[in-house]
Design an enzyme around this catalytic site. Structure first.
Site, PDB file in Angstrom:
ATOM      1  N   ASP A  24      63.799  47.737  57.901  1.00 21.37           N
ATOM      2  CA  ASP A  24      63.511  48.889  58.758  1.00 21.37           C
ATOM      3  C   ASP A  24      63.630  48.565  60.237  1.00 21.37           C
ATOM      4  O   ASP A  24      63.676  49.465  61.078  1.00 21.37           O
ATOM      5  CB  ASP A  24      62.107  49.426  58.480  1.00 21.37           C
ATOM      6  CG  ASP A  24      61.999  50.095  57.123  1.00 21.37           C
ATOM      7  OD1 ASP A  24      63.050  50.408  56.538  1.00 21.37           O
ATOM      8  OD2 ASP A  24      60.865  50.291  56.648  1.00 21.37           O
TER       9      ASP A  24
ATOM     10  N   GLU B  20      63.724  58.241  55.016  1.00 21.85           N
ATOM     11  CA  GLU B  20      62.662  58.660  54.097  1.00 21.85           C
ATOM     12  C   GLU B  20      61.421  59.196  54.808  1.00 21.85           C
ATOM     13  O   GLU B  20      60.733  60.080  54.298  1.00 21.85           O
ATOM     14  CB  GLU B  20      62.260  57.505  53.187  1.00 21.85           C
ATOM     15  CG  GLU B  20      61.696  56.291  53.930  1.00 21.85           C
ATOM     16  CD  GLU B  20      61.230  55.195  52.986  1.00 21.85           C
ATOM     17  OE1 GLU B  20      60.457  55.503  52.057  1.00 21.85           O
ATOM     18  OE2 GLU B  20      61.636  54.037  53.186  1.00 21.85           O
TER      19      GLU B  20
ATOM     20  N   ARG C  47      68.604  46.514  50.263  1.00 18.62           N
ATOM     21  CA  ARG C  47      67.766  45.366  50.605  1.00 18.62           C
ATOM     22  C   ARG C  47      67.892  44.209  49.612  1.00 18.62           C
ATOM     23  O   ARG C  47      67.396  43.115  49.874  1.00 18.62           O
ATOM     24  CB  ARG C  47      66.304  45.792  50.709  1.00 18.62           C
ATOM     25  CG  ARG C  47      65.608  46.077  49.394  1.00 18.62           C
ATOM     26  CD  ARG C  47      64.162  46.498  49.644  1.00 18.62           C
ATOM     27  NE  ARG C  47      63.352  46.399  48.446  1.00 18.62           N
ATOM     28  CZ  ARG C  47      62.062  46.715  48.384  1.00 18.62           C
ATOM     29  NH1 ARG C  47      61.451  47.163  49.463  1.00 18.62           N
ATOM     30  NH2 ARG C  47      61.384  46.574  47.269  1.00 18.62           N
TER      31      ARG C  47
ATOM     32  N   GLY D  95      56.846  40.990  56.595  1.00 19.23           N
ATOM     33  CA  GLY D  95      56.832  42.082  57.559  1.00 19.23           C
ATOM     34  C   GLY D  95      55.493  42.260  58.234  1.00 19.23           C
ATOM     35  O   GLY D  95      54.705  41.312  58.341  1.00 19.23           O
ATOM     36  N   ASP D  96      55.195  43.501  58.664  1.00 18.68           N
ATOM     37  CA  ASP D  96      54.017  43.716  59.503  1.00 18.68           C
ATOM     38  C   ASP D  96      52.711  43.404  58.763  1.00 18.68           C
ATOM     39  O   ASP D  96      51.806  42.780  59.336  1.00 18.68           O
ATOM     40  CB  ASP D  96      54.008  45.143  60.058  1.00 18.68           C
ATOM     41  CG  ASP D  96      54.111  46.204  58.970  1.00 18.68           C
ATOM     42  OD1 ASP D  96      54.199  45.845  57.788  1.00 18.68           O
ATOM     43  OD2 ASP D  96      54.096  47.400  59.319  1.00 18.68           O
TER      44      ASP D  96
END
Length: 509
Positions: free
Chosen positions: A260, A357, A403, A229-230
């Site tokens: 996400d 969340e 997930r 991811g990021d």
């Protein structure tokens, strides 16, 4: 966190440069061929002539009712130098030329400027061969990780005849420590695409770029494929920069992942479709429970720390069942929410709420921001119990279940193609890039384009508007919404925001 101002992010139109390609049609005789050219551009995939790294093309077609303006800067990844050989792929392969590009947007309003495109992904007719390649999976789990690993191995070994394809256990940490996995031995006997998780394991430690570059040199890697991811992408960008300083020929390719869906610029990230399917099952559970008891309230808490894509799409997959969807991009008044829930209970004797969340940072009341103590799900349940009479509350938190599932059919296909295009790009000489789809076309995007940027739900966009019409929820507040850098809305209803500081998400700057 504070969202960027809606006006500050709007860029002024670029002035026409002397090397721009200008086509204009104003007279009646030239409009027909002009619009044929405009229509060709709007298919989003076009072949540009070979030019330097940044290519500008300006197209202007106008009459009283319509106008199309294109002033393209084609964003291409860095290319490593090295001797090239003809591709081992079959001669009937649909090779992609170096000038192929994909427009950043396929939709435009009258007078809008289309100013960005990305290099098209795909196999090249000439490649820089590789003998040793490595694969790492980093960060949290996501449906489809094993599919990406498997298909990277198969493409590299079976199509490009790479001699050694290593996996490294435990993400960047495993790479730094040399924890090799012989993927030929593991994958020769079975396919793993149908399994959740990752056969390589994962971790989140921050390893210095110099240490990772030392490992790349020690392992004599010609290509490194990073799935993450990021944060993982920031690490890959730093590693690529360090390797370029050392004049290394190792190519670094990233396959972005997150349930996400908050990776900017691309249509969607892999695993998101599966996560939505899994999340929808838990909304069904809450709905059945709430409908079965008097004054039944179902609360479903889903992942989405900084972006509410998972919550929004799971709600859209349950049309008519969900009464309100709360996302981090939009603040809400707890008092207004309580009044709304009570109205729904009086009206139909049950109510379903879905909350992401990250909403805990966006709660307000009559006195201003509210500090949420702990997780927003249990906190919201406590508010409902304390302020509504005689309710039967059912709280559902699937947490990590969404997930850890294996990828569904659509995600499996998507993961396979992403893996193949990552291999095509790296063998074609590209480095410091991520693969993804833009307007359904596969592209190679330079890692530097992702810096300090994130995707969030465009709460003034079309898809969020569809959500509001589906749930019937009111605005709940008058606070400013998350604003976007521009008017472009992704197919999943997202837009790009740019943050100050080193964080892509903007939450921890």
């Amino acid at each position: 966190s504070t969202f960027p101002s809606r006006t500050a992010a709007i860029r002024p139109p670029r002035q026409l440069q002397k090397d721009d390609f200008l086509v204009a049609a104003h007279d009646r005789e030239s409009r027909a061929p002009m619009w044929r050219l405009a229509a060709l551009c709007c298919t989003t995939a076009l072949q540009l002539p070979s030019r330097p790294l940044r290519t500008r093309v300006r197209l202007h077609a106008g009459d009283e009712d319509a106008e199309l303006c294109v002033a393209l800067t084609v964003h291409k990844p860095h290319k490593v130098d090295g001797p090239k050989v003809p591709s081992p792929l079959s001669s009937d392969t649909a090779f992609v030329g170096d000038g192929a590009a994909v427009l950043a947007s396929a939709a435009t309003e009258k007078g809008d400027l289309i100013d960005r495109a990305y290099a098209a992904a795909g196999p090249r007719s000439e490649i820089i061969p590789a003998q040793t390649c490595g694969i790492v999976t980093c960060g949290g789990l996501c449906p489809g990780l094993n599919t990406v690993v498997q298909e990277l191995y198969r493409c590299l070994s079976m199509q490009y005849f790479v001699e050694r394809v290593w996996g490294f256990e435990g993400g960047y940490e495993g790479l730094a420590q040399g924890k090799r996995v012989d993927l030929a031995r593991v994958l020769r006997k079975k396919n793993v695409y149908a399994e959740g998780g990752t056969l390589l394991g994962t971790s989140r430690p921050k390893i210095p770029a110099a240490q990772l570059a030392d490992a790349v040199e020690r392992e004599a890697l010609d290509c490194l494929f990073v799935v993450g991811g990021d944060g993982t992408m920031r690490g890959a960008a730093a590693l690529s920069e360090e390797l370029q300083k050392r004049d290394s020929k190792c190519r670094v390719a990233v396959v972005p992942k997150t349930i996400d869906n908050d990776i900017p610029l691309i249509d969607r990230s892999f695993g998101f479709d599966t996560a939505v399917t899994e999340a929808k099952r838990f909304i069904d559970v809450a709905s059945v429970e709430a409908r079965s008891f008097p004054r039944g309230v179902g609360v479903v808490r889903l992942m989405g720390r900084d972006a509410g894509f998972l919550a929004v799409h799971a709600c859209l997959a349950a049309p008519g069942d969900v009464d309100a969807c709360l996302v981090p991009e939009k603040s809400f008044s707890v008092d207004a929410l309580l009044r709304y829930v009570n109205e729904k209970l009086d009206e139909k004797d049950h109510c379903i709420l879905v909350v992401a969340e990250g909403v805990n940072t966006r709660v307000i009341d009559g006195n201003g921001p509210v500090t949420v103590d702990g997780d927003v799900g249990p906190w919201l349940c406590a508010q409902l119990k304390a302020n509504l009479e005689s309710i039967s509350l059912k709280y559902v938190d699937p947490s990590y279940a969404v997930r850890s599932a294996p990828s569904n059919a659509a995600d499996t296909i998507f993961c396979s193609r992403l893996a193949q295009h990552a291999a095509h790009g790296a063998l074609g000489g590209s480095t410091a890039f991520a693969v993804g789809t833009v307007n359904t076309h596969y592209v190679e995007i330079p890692l530097q384009d992702f810096a300090n940027r994130a995707a969030v739900c465009a709460v003034t966009g079309r898809i969020f508007g569809d959500l509001v019409r589906s749930t019937g929820q009111p605005a709940f507040d008058n606070d400013a919404d998350a604003s976007c850098d521009d008017s472009l809305e992704s197919p999943t209803g997202g837009c790009v925001v740019t943050w100050d500081g080193p964080s892509m998400t903007g939450v921890k700057t």
